[in-house]
Design an enzyme around this catalytic site. Structure first.
Site, PDB file in Angstrom:
ATOM      1  N   HIS A 181       0.913  -1.111  -0.133  1.00 11.17           N
ATOM      2  CA  HIS A 181      -0.111   0.043  -0.058  1.00 11.17           C
ATOM      3  C   HIS A 181       0.995   1.118   0.112  1.00 11.17           C
ATOM      4  O   HIS A 181       0.529   2.204  -0.643  1.00 11.17           O
ATOM      5  CB  HIS A 181      -0.878  -0.020   1.124  1.00 11.17           C
ATOM      6  N   CYS A 233       1.919  -0.965 -24.458  1.00  8.08           N
ATOM      7  CA  CYS A 233       1.133  -0.650 -23.410  1.00  8.08           C
ATOM      8  C   CYS A 233       1.638  -1.509 -22.331  1.00  8.08           C
ATOM      9  O   CYS A 233       1.288  -1.463 -21.074  1.00  8.08           O
ATOM     10  CB  CYS A 233      -0.306  -0.904 -23.536  1.00  8.08           C
TER      11      CYS A 233
HETATM   12  C1  PEP Z   1       1.574  -6.764 -20.725  1.00 10.87           C
HETATM   13  O1  PEP Z   1       1.708  -7.678 -20.680  1.00 10.87           O
HETATM   14  O2  PEP Z   1       2.625  -5.882 -21.241  1.00 10.87           O
HETATM   15  C2  PEP Z   1       0.422  -6.047 -20.470  1.00 10.87           C
HETATM   16  C3  PEP Z   1       0.224  -4.648 -20.672  1.00 10.87           C
HETATM   17  O3  PEP Z   1      -0.652  -6.653 -19.967  1.00 10.87           O
HETATM   18  P1  PEP Z   1      -0.798  -6.987 -18.364  1.00 10.87           P
HETATM   19  O4  PEP Z   1       0.458  -6.338 -17.566  1.00 10.87           O
HETATM   20  O5  PEP Z   1      -1.894  -6.811 -17.864  1.00 10.87           O
HETATM   21  O6  PEP Z   1      -0.528  -8.557 -18.354  1.00 10.87           O
END
Ligand code: PEP
Ligand code: MG
Length: 568
Positions: A188, A498
């Protein structure tokens, strides 16, 4: 009085930033519950009181704009009255245990259950159990629950652990940083420190015994370095680090609300979102839409799947909050995350098992409900849909077919909807390697470097002892990214990143230079990443990418990219 010398402690970095200042040491008093005449009734009353107090703290934190602390406290208020906890304590009482022993047994049982699941989210839940049961103990004994640390001037907080409740009552203006003896990057204190934008170091072993309130402490939340009673030279070193961080933050702030481009091509910087509070943070940072809306938070920690209406509500809210695309990822749940209504089977290797898109044929109703919700939300804004953990063309064709069938059903029912662009996460090497075959069937790619790295390096991303194999800037991972970007270009579809590599300045630089169209990062990195993209535009990007791809190791890639940026 003898002067104590400087002491250095190497902890775990938990929230970036550098802080120097006097320590305030928080000591949590141990509480022992003495049985009353009717321990069951006393427990029932304490549960109601604890849950009410935690909910009140949650409301207060939220109205003070402290969304992260509010989220944690709300989860704790719910956990305090969760039948799993309440029934377990009542069973232990029926077994003849004292209330104190019953609470200790249930705390140990539930925490070890969560801790045994190798997932950072679950590690957080294990911490919640301890904090919630402690709160119940305080209600039972009348020990002041809000025995908050007294902080009257800007200070560095030092503690064995800092609870969500502690952070909720603190004045963020007076907290320069946190150093805790326990905890990990997902505890946290780490989450809340990141949301407040203050430095934090966790797992700084021995820190509580080594420092007294009032003594100087310096910490670097990016490296995990802690100096207690820093010498003049050490203090100057930390001051210099702080000046660099402040200059970077100021540079990044210049980019708030400003678009950036690479070689004349706009690069979108959008936000990764995983809760209601994250949407607010993304808006605050002026993120260009949501590049990854992780929907798991709607599905986990509950006894039944979220309803269509609940999902339409959240996706529409997110979609209508931005003028740019909001990419809703269908639920990425696997054998390692409990969702009782999905009846997941235990698996030997959950990360190689039935997770993400592989799960949808096992729970068609849950998937179809989510698709119906996304299609309805697609009328309210530029809502797009993304499928996680895809590994073959067949899976994509099958799932797209199901999206079409859902659209037909909504049409027949007369329910307003739109068929959104459908993209896939590129996070399994087979997809990166056959990106040319997949591209004609999807509207966009989004590279998930977190999973792509774990699968390319065959290193479980939750296994801390394999951290040295988790660098997404390893040339093997970059080669998979490059192949994906090249396929996207050939087929004229967009490609974003991402995973966490997009928020790493060196990762953002090399991926931009490679030709991605969009980087999606947590809100606090949005403007920093824009400042990096702006500097790549001035660097010799082509030779940098070539050198990075032919490097032998991640450390070489990092050196190559850093040197190119320094020359820019
Ligand atoms: C990833 O695998 O890079 C991703 C963005 O998804 P997650 O971290 O939610 O698995
Ligand atoms: Mg992933």
């Amino acid at each position: 009085m003898t002067e104590h010398p400087e002491l250095r402690i190497a902890g775990t970095p938990a929230s970036a930033g550098v802080a120097l200042g006097p320590a305030v040491v928080i000591e949590h008093q141990e509480v022992t519950v003495v049985d009353s005449a009717d321990p069951k009734a006393a427990f029932t009353a304490a549960v109601a009181e604890a849950s009410g107090e935690l909910q009140a703290m949650c409301d207060a934190a939220r109205s003070a704009g402290r969304a992260e602390a509010g989220d944690v406290l709300e989860a704790q208020a719910l956990m305090a009255r969760d039948p799993m906890l309440v029934d377990a304590v009542n069973t232990a009482l029926a077994d003849g245990l004292s209330l104190d022993a019953a609470l200790a047994r249930v705390e140990a049982e539930i925490s070890s259950l969560f801790a045994s699941i190798d997932d950072p989210y679950m590690a957080q839940r294990a911490q919640d159990v301890g904090e919630v049961i402690d709160w119940i103990r305080r209600c039972l004994t009348g020990v002041d629950s809000a025995a908050s640390p007294r902080v009257e001037s800007p200070s560095v907080l030092v503690a064995r652990s800092v609870t969500a409740a502690d952070t909720a009552v603190l004045d963020p203006e007076l907290v320069l940083g946190f150093v805790t003896e326990t905890g990990g990057p997902t505890s946290h204190v780490a989450i809340i420190a990141r949301s407040l934008g203050v430095a934090a170091v966790v797992a700084a072993s021995g820190v509580v015994e080594s420092v007294s309130t009032g003594e100087e402490v310096a910490l670097d939340g990016s490296t995990g370095d802690v100096a207690i009673r820093p010498s003049e030279t050490t203090a100057a070193d930390f001051e210099a680090r702080r000046a660099v961080v402040e200059a970077e933050v100021a540079a990044a702030e210049r980019f708030r609300g400003i678009g950036v481009s690479f070689r004349g091509r706009p690069i979108q910087v959008s936000a990764n979102v995983g809760s209601h509070a994250d949407v607010a943070r993304a808006l605050e940072a002026r993120a260009e839409g949501i590049g990854l809306l992780r929907t798991e938070f709607l599905f986990l920690d509950r006894t039944e799947a979220p309803s269509e209406q609940e999902q339409v509500g959240f996706y529409s809210f997110a979609g209508s909050s931005f003028s740019e695309p909001v990419v809703v990822r269908t639920f990425d749940i696997g054998g390692d995350k409990p969702a009782p209504y999905l009846e997941l089977e235990a698996e030997e290797n959950p990360f190689l098992g039935v997770r993400g898109a592989r799960l949808y044929s096992r729970c068609p109703d849950v998937f179809d409900t989510q698709v119906r919700a996304i299609l309805q939300a697609a009328c309210t804004g530029d809502v797009q849909m993304m499928l996680p953990m895809v590994s073959t063309v067949e899976e994509v064709l099958d799932l797209r077919g199901r999206v079409e069938q859902t659209a037909e059903r909504l049409e027949a029912e007369g329910v307003p909807h739109a068929v959104p662009p459908v993209g896939i996460m590129v996070e399994v090497p087979s997809v990166a390697l056959t990106a040319d075959a997949l591209a004609p069937h999807v509207d966009f790619f989004s590279i998930g470097t977190n999973d792509l790295t774990q699968y390319a390096m065959a290193a479980d991303r939750t296994n801390g002892s394999l951290d040295h194999l988790q660098d997404a800037l390893h040339p093997a991972v970059l080669a998979l990214c490059e192949r994906t970007v090249a396929a996207a270009r050939r087929h004229n579809i967009s490609v974003s990143v991402c995973g966490l590599a997009a928020a790493d300045p060196l990762g953002a630089a090399v991926l931009t230079a490679m030709g991605v169209d969009k980087l999606s990062v947590s809100a606090r990195f949005v403007n920093l990443v824009k400042s990096v993209i702006d500097s790549v535009d001035r660097a010799e990007a082509g030779p940098m990418v070539e050198a990075a791809l032919s490097a032998a190791a991640a450390t070489d890639v990092r050196r190559i990219v850093r040197e190119a940026l320094d020359r820019a």
